[in-house]
Write a protein that holds these residues in place. Structure first.
Motif, PDB file in Angstrom:
ATOM      1  N   PRO A  41      43.067  35.789  43.122  1.00  0.00           N
ATOM      2  CA  PRO A  41      41.873  35.845  43.985  1.00  0.00           C
ATOM      3  C   PRO A  41      41.694  34.520  44.739  1.00  0.00           C
ATOM      4  CG  PRO A  41      41.354  36.482  41.709  1.00  0.00           C
ATOM      5  CD  PRO A  41      42.782  36.081  41.726  1.00  0.00           C
ATOM      6  N   LEU A 279      34.163  37.526  37.777  1.00  0.00           N
ATOM      7  CA  LEU A 279      34.229  38.145  39.118  1.00  0.00           C
ATOM      8  C   LEU A 279      33.559  39.526  39.075  1.00  0.00           C
ATOM      9  CD1 LEU A 279      37.862  37.190  40.199  1.00  0.00           C
ATOM     10  CD2 LEU A 279      35.748  36.535  41.377  1.00  0.00           C
ATOM     11  N   ASP A 282      33.627  44.485  42.665  1.00  0.00           N
ATOM     12  CA  ASP A 282      34.381  44.636  43.909  1.00  0.00           C
ATOM     13  C   ASP A 282      35.798  44.117  43.740  1.00  0.00           C
ATOM     14  OD1 ASP A 282      32.375  45.766  45.211  1.00  0.00           O
ATOM     15  OD2 ASP A 282      31.846  44.021  46.471  1.00  0.00           O
ATOM     16  N   TYR A 283      35.903  42.987  43.052  1.00  0.00           N
ATOM     17  CA  TYR A 283      37.241  42.412  42.840  1.00  0.00           C
ATOM     18  C   TYR A 283      38.124  43.417  42.106  1.00  0.00           C
ATOM     19  CZ  TYR A 283      41.151  40.148  40.678  1.00  0.00           C
ATOM     20  OH  TYR A 283      42.435  39.890  40.269  1.00  0.00           O
ATOM     21  N   TYR A 284      37.627  43.946  40.997  1.00  0.00           N
ATOM     22  CA  TYR A 284      38.455  44.832  40.170  1.00  0.00           C
ATOM     23  C   TYR A 284      38.796  46.120  40.914  1.00  0.00           C
ATOM     24  CZ  TYR A 284      37.403  41.675  36.327  1.00  0.00           C
ATOM     25  OH  TYR A 284      37.305  40.564  35.536  1.00  0.00           O
ATOM     26  N   PHE A 287      41.496  45.332  43.390  1.00  0.00           N
ATOM     27  CA  PHE A 287      42.710  45.023  42.626  1.00  0.00           C
ATOM     28  C   PHE A 287      43.411  46.324  42.216  1.00  0.00           C
ATOM     29  CE2 PHE A 287      44.304  43.720  38.281  1.00  0.00           C
ATOM     30  CZ  PHE A 287      45.237  42.788  38.702  1.00  0.00           C
TER      31      PHE A 287
END
Ligand SMILES: Cc1ncc(COP(=O)(O)O)c(C=O)c1O
Length: 387
Positions: A41, A279, A282-284, A287
């Protein structure tokens, strides 16, 4: 001349590392080792670069920084509902590999039997060998690779003390179901076994259902050590940062073993790791979407080559049945992919103690898009079905 210990007999460089060297020699595309070759990230790197001067650069306490352990506990609770108490039930480790070695060292004695579900991540076998533990394989057959109660029960011996499960699985991509984990729970309880669950791919899955942590099923919480890694979830395997979670009494012993083995996990990176673990969703989501796309792309390549890729439910590998090549083994299949297409994969044999029933190869899709596109091109244009 100084001798090499008997326990090292038969231990060689892993087939995974060996294929990486082979790819370098031949200039082949390396889909062999799971190197997490996607960018970490950006926010994490930027914040890390800013903070690196000010974070502590000495050792942490053996169990790790409080901020890291709290972040692990929070993350597990959010992603799978697994409850662990950060001060007593979480240990920062040198990757999941360090967590596994410390767990095996602390909780098992030489000669103890450990059930491995075949195919398995090859480091389990080498770790058992280094510690003079006895692998007790239970064969899972493709394409389902499901745990069946009878075959698990049949594998238990008087020496069995532990089982290692892995979900999402490397190499098959399977996610264990609640029904399978209940079988694990029932057998573990009946024989008073330790369960080690390797969940390093907990954040890489395809489909709507959240990660099912083994320790949330049946009576597993009281006898299970859960292993995790920041390497896979944040694409930073070189940080060597992972964790072990479980009952206080077990984690206490593992902490002492980990201290003797390595003192502590990399302390400055624990502070950054805590940020990563916090985090947001949204990050996951992004991803997982990225890996879902890569998974489909590589599967198209293998299908275009006339082979039968599986559809992994998680992790970042295809486990491809190469029977249509008419080859006798996964070794021969991997060799043909390498020679005819300059595409490096790992022979299925690397994940088995006894020869696999089919010629499998494992191909990793955690690679940059341009490498993936080139691999797909080579797979689609090469002739792999004829010798
Ligand atoms: C199933 C599994 N467990 C553990 C590891 C190693 O994790 P770490 O790099 O955190 O030691 C890997 C790496 O490929 C893996 O596939």
């Amino acid at each position: 001349m100084a001798k090499v210990a008997t326990r090292m007999r038969g231990l060689q460089q892993s087939a995974l590392g060996a294929m990486t060297v082979r790819c370098q020699e031949l200039g082949a595309l390396n889909l062999a080792q799971g190197l997490s070759q996607v960018p970490p990230p950006a926010s994490l790197l930027a914040e890390g670069a800013r903070e690196f001067e000010t974070v502590g650069h000495s050792y942490s306490q053996p169990e790790g920084l409080a901020v890291f352990r709290e972040a692990v506990a929070g993350k597990l609770k959010r992603s799978s509902g697994l409850s662990v108490e950060p001060t007593t039930q979480v240990l920062a480790t040198v990757g999941a590999t360090g967590a596994l070695m410390a767990t095996l060292t602390a909780l098992l004695d030489p000669g103890d039997g450990v059930v491995l579900f075949e195919p398995f991540y090859s480091y389990y076998l080498s770790s058992l060998q280094v510690l003079n533990l006895r692998p007790e394989p239970v064969r899972l057959t493709g394409p389902g690779f499901r745990i069946a109660e009878e075959s698990l029960r049949a594998a238990i011996t008087e020496r069995t003390r532990a089982m290692i499960v892995c979900t999402p699985n490397n190499p098959t991509g399977r996610r264990l179901t609640a029904a399978e984990l209940k079988i694990v729970s029932a057998v573990a309880e009946e024989h008073d076994l330790l369960v080690i669950t390797d969940e390093v791919y907990e954040d890489i899955y395809f489909g709507p259902d959240p990660h099912l942590a083994a320790a949330t099923v049946g009576g597993l919480a009281e006898r299970t050590v859960t292993l995790g890694s920041l390497g896979k979830s944040f694409s930073v395997p070189g940080w060597r940062l992972g964790y072990a979670c479980g009952p206080e009494r077990l984690i206490g012993a593992i902490r002492i073993a980990a201290d003797s083995l390595v003192v502590c996990a990399p302390a400055p990176l624990q502070a950054l790791g805590a940020r990563a673990l916090n985090l947001d969703d949204d990050y996951y989501r992004g991803f997982r979407a990225m890996y879902d796309r890569k998974r489909r792309l590589l599967a198209e390549g293998f299908a275009a080559a006339g082979l039968s890729p599986n559809e992994p439910e998680g992790a970042y590998y295809l486990f491809v049945d190469c029977s249509r090549m008419g080859v006798p083994s996964g070794v021969a299949a991997a060799e043909r992919l390498l020679e005819n297409g300059l595409v490096g994969t790992v022979p299925g044999e690397a994940f088995y103690l006894n020869p696999p029933d089919r010629p499998y190869v494992r191909a990793c899709f955690s690679v940059p898009d341009d490498v993936l596109a080139e691999a797909v091109d080579r797979l689609a244009s090469g002739d792999f079905l004829h010798g």
